[in-house]
Design a protein around this motif. Sequence first.
Motif, PDB file in Angstrom:
ATOM      1  N   TYR A   7      22.550  38.217  63.253  1.00 16.96           N
ATOM      2  CA  TYR A   7      21.958  38.065  61.932  1.00 16.96           C
ATOM      3  C   TYR A   7      22.965  37.472  60.948  1.00 16.96           C
ATOM      4  O   TYR A   7      22.637  36.609  60.160  1.00 16.96           O
ATOM      5  CB  TYR A   7      21.463  39.417  61.426  1.00 16.96           C
ATOM      6  N   HIS A   8      24.191  37.971  60.990  1.00 19.90           N
ATOM      7  CA  HIS A   8      25.199  37.507  60.039  1.00 19.90           C
ATOM      8  C   HIS A   8      25.930  36.293  60.599  1.00 19.90           C
ATOM      9  O   HIS A   8      26.429  36.319  61.722  1.00 19.90           O
ATOM     10  CB  HIS A   8      26.190  38.628  59.740  1.00 19.90           C
ATOM     11  N   ALA A  53      19.382  50.805  62.297  1.00 26.60           N
ATOM     12  CA  ALA A  53      18.661  50.622  61.041  1.00 26.60           C
ATOM     13  C   ALA A  53      19.341  49.599  60.135  1.00 26.60           C
ATOM     14  O   ALA A  53      18.730  49.105  59.178  1.00 26.60           O
ATOM     15  CB  ALA A  53      18.552  51.962  60.306  1.00 26.60           C
ATOM     16  N   PHE A  54      20.587  49.248  60.437  1.00 30.34           N
ATOM     17  CA  PHE A  54      21.318  48.272  59.632  1.00 30.34           C
ATOM     18  C   PHE A  54      21.027  46.838  60.044  1.00 30.34           C
ATOM     19  O   PHE A  54      21.319  45.907  59.293  1.00 30.34           O
ATOM     20  CB  PHE A  54      22.829  48.524  59.738  1.00 30.34           C
ATOM     21  N   GLU A  55      20.463  46.654  61.227  1.00 37.17           N
ATOM     22  CA  GLU A  55      20.202  45.300  61.710  1.00 37.17           C
ATOM     23  C   GLU A  55      19.187  44.613  60.806  1.00 37.17           C
ATOM     24  O   GLU A  55      18.155  45.186  60.452  1.00 37.17           O
ATOM     25  CB  GLU A  55      19.670  45.327  63.147  1.00 37.17           C
ATOM     26  N   GLY A  56      19.495  43.397  60.397  1.00 39.69           N
ATOM     27  CA  GLY A  56      18.591  42.647  59.541  1.00 39.69           C
ATOM     28  C   GLY A  56      18.886  42.777  58.063  1.00 39.69           C
ATOM     29  O   GLY A  56      18.316  42.042  57.254  1.00 39.69           O
ATOM     30  N   LYS A  57      19.755  43.696  57.687  1.00 43.44           N
ATOM     31  CA  LYS A  57      20.136  43.829  56.285  1.00 43.44           C
ATOM     32  C   LYS A  57      21.113  42.711  55.907  1.00 43.44           C
ATOM     33  O   LYS A  57      21.857  42.228  56.746  1.00 43.44           O
ATOM     34  CB  LYS A  57      20.807  45.187  56.019  1.00 43.44           C
ATOM     35  N   THR A  58      21.109  42.329  54.647  1.00 43.98           N
ATOM     36  CA  THR A  58      22.119  41.393  54.179  1.00 43.98           C
ATOM     37  C   THR A  58      23.482  42.066  54.263  1.00 43.98           C
ATOM     38  O   THR A  58      23.585  43.299  54.371  1.00 43.98           O
ATOM     39  CB  THR A  58      21.869  40.973  52.727  1.00 43.98           C
TER      40      THR A  58
END
Length: 234
Positions: A7-8, A53-58
């Motif tokens: 993602y990042h 739960a952190f996956e996909g967060k900015t």
Amino acid sequence: MKRMAAYHQMAILPFKAEDGVAPFLSPQSIDFLHNMRQVELINNVNEMTAGTAFEGKTLYDTVYASSQDPTQAALANNASQAWNIDFFLQALTNDQQPPSGLLQQTISQNFGSFERFQTVFNANALSIFGNGWTWLVMNQGGKLSVMNTYSATCPFTAIPSNNRDDVQGVTYSTIQRAHSQRPFVKLLPVLGLSMWQEAFLPDYGLDRQSYVNNFWNVVNWQTVDERMVTSGNK
């Protein structure tokens, strides 16, 4: 094997890494900070957040959320340092223009003069013992101040906003849920300087004074101006 999220991604620098940012940082230093250190940090964040739960967060939201949970200290450190380094590098330029009249006026109103702001900023930077960061930050009321953070801490997760004596043994997120309060004092950075040894040792050795002095020759004041406008709208 744990799947690694992607993602990042690495941000694009506003200057050519192979040129460095003279006279502040050499091409070799930029190459290390951006192409080696930053890549390592981003890869670590992607690996740690995959399937959670952190996956996909900015990256900002990852820093903010993980900093509220002591069990996520490793993620918070990697995400915070990745955010800090990118924020630092994005405000550097090889084509410096003077700060706008409005920016100079705003800074002078908060510090007495633009020169005094630089003096305060320099003194804070040189006071850091070990590794840390020096920041120009804006609070919710639009007031500017200079602050230091240590290790990889970001300004917006540096100061807990709740000091209630009757709440003990819980995380910031628990306090936030229980009292509907922000877990951290809202401070919005507009300029940052790395005082990590990895940033200045290759080019300056232990001469931190010259490192800090040369920083002012490459600050992109247009970026700082834009950040202040954006911060004022948050």
